[in-house]
Structures are given as C-alpha cells and as structure tokens.
Write a protein that holds these residues in place. Structure first.
Motif, short mmCIF file in Angstrom:
data_model
loop_
_atom_site.label_atom_id
_atom_site.label_comp_id
_atom_site.label_asym_id
_atom_site.label_seq_id
_atom_site.Cartn_x
_atom_site.Cartn_y
_atom_site.Cartn_z
N THR A 1 41.86 89.56 50.28
CA THR A 1 42.22 88.18 50.13
C THR A 1 41.76 87.27 51.11
O THR A 1 41.38 86.06 50.68
N LYS B 1 39.48 83.82 50.44
CA LYS B 1 39.47 82.40 51.02
C LYS B 1 38.37 81.84 51.98
O LYS B 1 38.65 80.68 52.43
N GLN C 1 37.44 83.17 54.79
CA GLN C 1 37.61 83.20 56.33
C GLN C 1 36.49 84.01 56.82
O GLN C 1 36.01 85.03 56.35
#
Length: 305
Positions: free
Chosen positions: A206, A210, A212
């Motif tokens: 996840t 996103k 990151q």
C-alpha cells in the motif's frame, strides 16, 4: 497488565528457586566438601572437625532449608579460601562483567543494525552476500581463538592496544570486539529475516502504491515491526553474555565475575561458585522479565495469550 506482570514475577521466582536447589545439590553430589578442602594427609578427626564447622553433620534437608533461609537475605556463605562473604566477592567483580557484557551487546546490535539498514536501503544483493559471509565466517571462529588473534595483531605486532587488565576504554576495545563480533551473525540473520517477512505485507504494498520512497517505507513502516523478534532474542542473548564471558575474561585477564568463579572452581571454594551461579541467574531472570514486560507493552497479543 497487572495479571501479566504477576505471572511473570512468579515464574521468575520459581526459576531462582530451581537454580538455588540445583546449585545446592550439585555441590553436595561432587563429593564431601570437607574431604575436598583438606589435603590427602588429613586424618579422620580433621575431616570430622571441618564437617562440624561447616554444618555438614546436620541432615541434608535441614542444611537445604538453612541454605534457602540465608539465601533469602543474600547470605550465600563465606568463602572457604578468602574468609569473606561469597556474595560480596561476586558483587565486587560484577561491575567489570557488566561493563564488558553491555558494551559487547551494544556494539553487536549497532554493527548488525547498521549493516542490515545499509543492505535494505541500497537493495544490493552483493552487499548482503558479503556482509552475511563475513559475519558467518567470524562466528565460525571460537571466541578464545579470535581473542588470541586480536591480541597477536593489535597488541603484539601493532602495539596499538593493551592485551590484558581493566582500565580505560583502550582496555575494553579488544575483549568487547571479540564478544560483539561473535553475536553479529545472529542479529543480522534475525533482522534480515524480519525485514524479508515485512516486505511481503499488505501495508508495504500500500505504501509503495502511494508513491512513498524506499527509505520512508523501510525506516517508518518496516523497521518498528522488524525490531520485535530482535528484542526477545537480544534480551536472552544479553543474559547469556552476562553469564558467559568467562572465556573472554580469562583470555584478556579481565577481572570479572566469570574469572572469579573459574578460580573458585579450581580452588574448590564452593560458596563462591554458588554465589556466582545465583547472581548470574538473577541477572538472566531479571533481563528476561524486563524483555517480557517490554514485549507485552509493544505487542498486546502477548499479554492476552
């Protein structure tokens, strides 16, 4: 939490009672202490006199109860050679052992931690192979042999560091490195395995989705979870270090508790041996109790189980 704490304290008390029981009867099974202490030319009257002085003429169960009663207030007998309380002798040597064990422990964790973070942040398989191979190669060398090699290189050939005794930080470097490098392979494997497991978790995917960065995912999300198994094993390992520095203390003439106990075994000074074993056990149990409590705080599932 209180129930969890009480259960752990009760288990620790039972462990100490078991150590006291085993220590008492093992010393008695090793032979008649009076006969061991006297020379081979001692007469039967000499043996009987010493047995009376030591309280060995009393029934064994009564001796054991007296031993437990005195142990409860910290009295583990008087040294048969130095004629001072055995507990005091051991406690006088304890700071040196704690200094060596805690330094080696912190150094081992620091080296492993830095190496695993470097591997994960760079993602280099070659670096991982090189670090792991070096750590396992070091672990394959016995502690006493590695210590002698360190003395030969840094004390005899290069003359950079002292080879024996306790003093400033220069006296601590070689024995601490000898112990620390032996433990690095264990911490490396644990941390690397924990990171490997965390890497396949949903929260990591996840975070990647996103956008990151790799650094943020490793340091902020994976690292806290990867540390949990390390806390348990590191705590147990610290207890082992505190009671297992005997070889290193002997190689480097480090005036610690382990060396005192070895000398006491050679001199048949069994109150000092028992005091050393009990103090080491107390340290081990206390550290494990702290680790259990810490683990229970970090992971509530442990308390519930």
């Amino acid at each position: 939490m209180l129930r969890f704490l009480m259960r752990r304290v009760a288990q620790a008390a039972l462990t100490i009672l078991g150590v006291l029981t085993v220590s008492f009867f093992l010393v008695r099974l090793s032979g008649d202490p009076a006969a061991l202490l006297l020379s081979e030319h001692a007469t039967a009257e000499d043996v009987l006199k010493l047995r009376t002085e030591l309280g060995l003429e009393e029934p064994l169960w009564w001796q054991f109860l007296l031993f437990l009663q005195k142990a409860a207030v910290g009295d583990l007998g008087t040294s048969l050679r130095q004629h001072v309380p055995a507990t005091s002798l051991v406690l006088d040597r304890l700071p040196a052992t704690l200094e060596l064990a805690f330094t080696a422990f912190a150094l081992g964790i620091l080296i492993a931690f830095a190496a695993v973070l470097a591997i994960r942040l760079t993602g280099s398989q070659r670096l991982r192979t090189a670090v792991m191979w070096t750590a396992f190669f070091r672990q394959a060398i016995p502690v006493f042999f590695f210590g002698l090699l360190m003395i030969l290189i840094f004390s005899v050939v290069l003359q950079w560091l002292p080879s024996r005794g306790r003093g400033g930080i220069e006296h601590l470097i070689l024995p601490a490195l000898t112990l620390a490098t032996f433990e690095v392979a264990l911490y490396l494997r644990l941390l690397d395995s924990a990171f490997g497991e965390e890497q396949s978790q949903d929260y990591v995917r996840t975070a990647r989705s996103k956008g990151q960065s790799r650094r943020m995912i490793i340091l902020r999300h994976m690292l806290p979870n990867a540390l949990l198994p390390l806390i348990t094993v590191a705590g147990i390992n610290l207890g082992i270090l505190l009671g297992g520095t005997i070889i290193t203390e002997s190689v480097f003439s480090w005036p610690g508790m382990g060396r005192l106990v070895v000398d006491a075994v050679v001199q048949r000074d069994y109150p000092v041996v028992i005091a050393g074993v009990v103090v080491a056990s107390l340290l081990f149990v206390t550290i494990n109790l702290v680790v259990d409590l810490l683990y229970g705080i970090l992971d509530p599932r442990v308390r519930l189980s």
